[in-house]
Motif scaffolding. Structure first.
Motif, PDB file in Angstrom:
ATOM      1  N   SER A   1       0.820  -1.205   0.000  1.00 51.54           N
ATOM      2  CA  SER A   1       0.000   0.000   0.000  1.00 51.54           C
ATOM      3  C   SER A   1       0.856   1.258   0.000  1.00 51.54           C
TER       4      SER A   1
ATOM      5  N   GLY B   1     -10.640  -8.200  -5.805  1.00 51.36           N
ATOM      6  CA  GLY B   1     -11.173  -6.853  -5.874  1.00 51.36           C
ATOM      7  C   GLY B   1     -11.355  -6.218  -4.511  1.00 51.36           C
ATOM      8  N   GLN B   2     -11.899  -6.995  -3.570  1.00 51.51           N
ATOM      9  CA  GLN B   2     -12.101  -6.486  -2.216  1.00 51.51           C
ATOM     10  C   GLN B   2     -10.766  -6.199  -1.532  1.00 51.51           C
TER      11      GLN B   2
ATOM     12  N   THR C   1      -7.959  -5.479  -3.026  1.00 46.20           N
ATOM     13  CA  THR C   1      -7.346  -4.325  -3.680  1.00 46.20           C
ATOM     14  C   THR C   1      -7.904  -3.019  -3.119  1.00 46.20           C
ATOM     15  N   ALA C   2      -9.221  -2.970  -2.927  1.00 45.81           N
ATOM     16  CA  ALA C   2      -9.842  -1.757  -2.385  1.00 45.81           C
ATOM     17  C   ALA C   2      -9.280  -1.429  -1.007  1.00 45.81           C
ATOM     18  N   ASP C   3      -9.074  -2.445  -0.183  1.00 47.78           N
ATOM     19  CA  ASP C   3      -8.545  -2.206   1.161  1.00 47.78           C
ATOM     20  C   ASP C   3      -7.048  -1.892   1.140  1.00 47.78           C
TER      21      ASP C   3
ATOM     22  N   VAL D   1      -5.625  -0.109  -1.220  1.00 44.97           N
ATOM     23  CA  VAL D   1      -5.578   1.296  -1.648  1.00 44.97           C
ATOM     24  C   VAL D   1      -5.828   2.227  -0.469  1.00 44.97           C
ATOM     25  N   THR D   2      -6.796   1.884   0.377  1.00 46.26           N
ATOM     26  CA  THR D   2      -7.138   2.751   1.512  1.00 46.26           C
ATOM     27  C   THR D   2      -6.221   2.562   2.709  1.00 46.26           C
TER      28      THR D   2
ATOM     29  N   THR E   1      -1.780   3.151  -7.329  1.00 45.52           N
ATOM     30  CA  THR E   1      -2.466   2.786  -6.088  1.00 45.52           C
ATOM     31  C   THR E   1      -1.634   1.878  -5.176  1.00 45.52           C
TER      32      THR E   1
END
Length: 325
Positions: free
Chosen positions: A133, A190-191, A193-195, A197-198, A219
């Motif tokens: 990240s 996908g899930q 990856t979203a976490d 990024v944040t 990202t």
């Protein structure tokens, strides 16, 4: 009464001759109808796509269609069990991979034995990359190891599928480098990856193609790659070994048939698969996905590769103490 060894040999030869003739004839005539390759992953996934290319190249050489049949689910066990019980005639092949081989180390009940399959030829080795990240203030693998030790127990890694490659590689990293990392399971990349990024999680291991998409989108940082040499697509990113990350296995795939398939048929399939793998089209596909050829040149060498590779994965599995249903 005098024994007649020569007479007994003659009788045995007469009895065995029809069986030998059938075996030779079936090998000479193979294939006389379409063959199929069963894949334990969904359509569109990397190993399924590469198998479709291989099947197309094989069909041209064999003069018969080679159909790719996807049977995803249960950590590839559905596909493997189907092939294990298929006729031993060379018309049903299995796309084997490290997950298929490692299931016996992870699951309580596996509907096949690894010895149910005869390895024929390798398809390739997948280069996994370490994606970190942007919220983590590091840019290299060595920096990550140092940061993780300074933040003991505070970093989280993501994975999708217990016992899958992203899970086992992260666990292997933790055990080999003496890190205290926390795992978070997801249903799909996908899930995760979203976490990533944040910054809810801090790293995961993924394919080169997925890693490159994250890097290009800005990202995530790719801090290490799993190939023996640096990847042309990521020339500035060190390998795991260069980063001080030792003993990391890589996912692989290849092809086999039910054990008991006539040797002559196995030899013919080996020749055809090797010709397909060595073709410019297949080699270009490997390069474009960050994969590399498997360093084996015979079914025996392929089986030796599987056996040695399983020991590396076992070292990643043991610390997790997995025993899944």
């Amino acid at each position: 009464m005098a024994k007649h060894p020569f007479r007994r040999r003659a009788v045995l030869s007469l009895l065995l001759a029809p069986l030998l003739a059938i075996t030779e004839a079936s090998a000479d005539e193979f294939p006389s109808r379409p063959a199929r390759i069963v894949v334990g992953f969904a359509p569109g996934t990397g190993m399924e796509v590469s198998t479709r290319l291989l099947a197309d190249l094989m069909a041209k050489e064999l003069g018969q269609p080679v159909i790719v049949e996807t049977k995803p689910g249960a950590s590839t066990m559905i596909a493997a069990a189907q092939v294990a019980s298929a006729p031993k005639d060379g018309y049903t092949l299995l796309m084997m991979n490290n997950q298929t081989a490692n299931n016996v180390l992870i699951y309580k009940k596996v509907p096949y034995k690894n010895s149910d399959f005869t390895a024929i030829a390798g398809g390739g080795i997948v280069s996994m990359v370490m994606a970190v990240s942007k919220t983590v203030p590091i840019t290299t693998g060595r920096e990550f190891l140092k940061y993780a030790k300074e933040n003991d127990g505070k970093l989280f890694y993501g994975y999708w599928g217990a016992g899958g490659s992203p899970h086992l590689l992260a666990a292997r990293l933790a055990s080999s480098a003496g890190l205290n990392l926390q795992g978070v399971g997801y249903k799909d990349p996908g899930q995760a990856t979203a976490d990533l990024v944040t910054g809810r999680i801090h790293l995961f291991f993924t394919s080169v193609t997925h890693g490159l998409s994250l890097l290009r989108a800005g990202t995530a940082n790719i801090v290490a790659v799993g190939t023996p040499q640096r990847l042309p697509s990521l020339p500035d990113v060190p390998t795991f070994a260069e980063s001080g990350i030792e003993g990391m296995p890589n996912p692989w795939w290849g092809y086999g048939v039910p054990t008991g398939t006539p040797p002559a048929v196995v030899q013919k399939l080996e020749r055809v698969i090797k010709a397909a793998v060595n073709s410019p089209r297949y080699q270009a596909m490997l390069a474009s996905t960050g994969s590399i050829p498997m360093p084996v040149d015979s079914p025996t060498k392929f089986q030796e590769f599987i056996d040695q590779d399983q020991k590396k994965w076992a070292a990643a599995i043991r610390p997790l103490k997995l025993e899944l249903d």
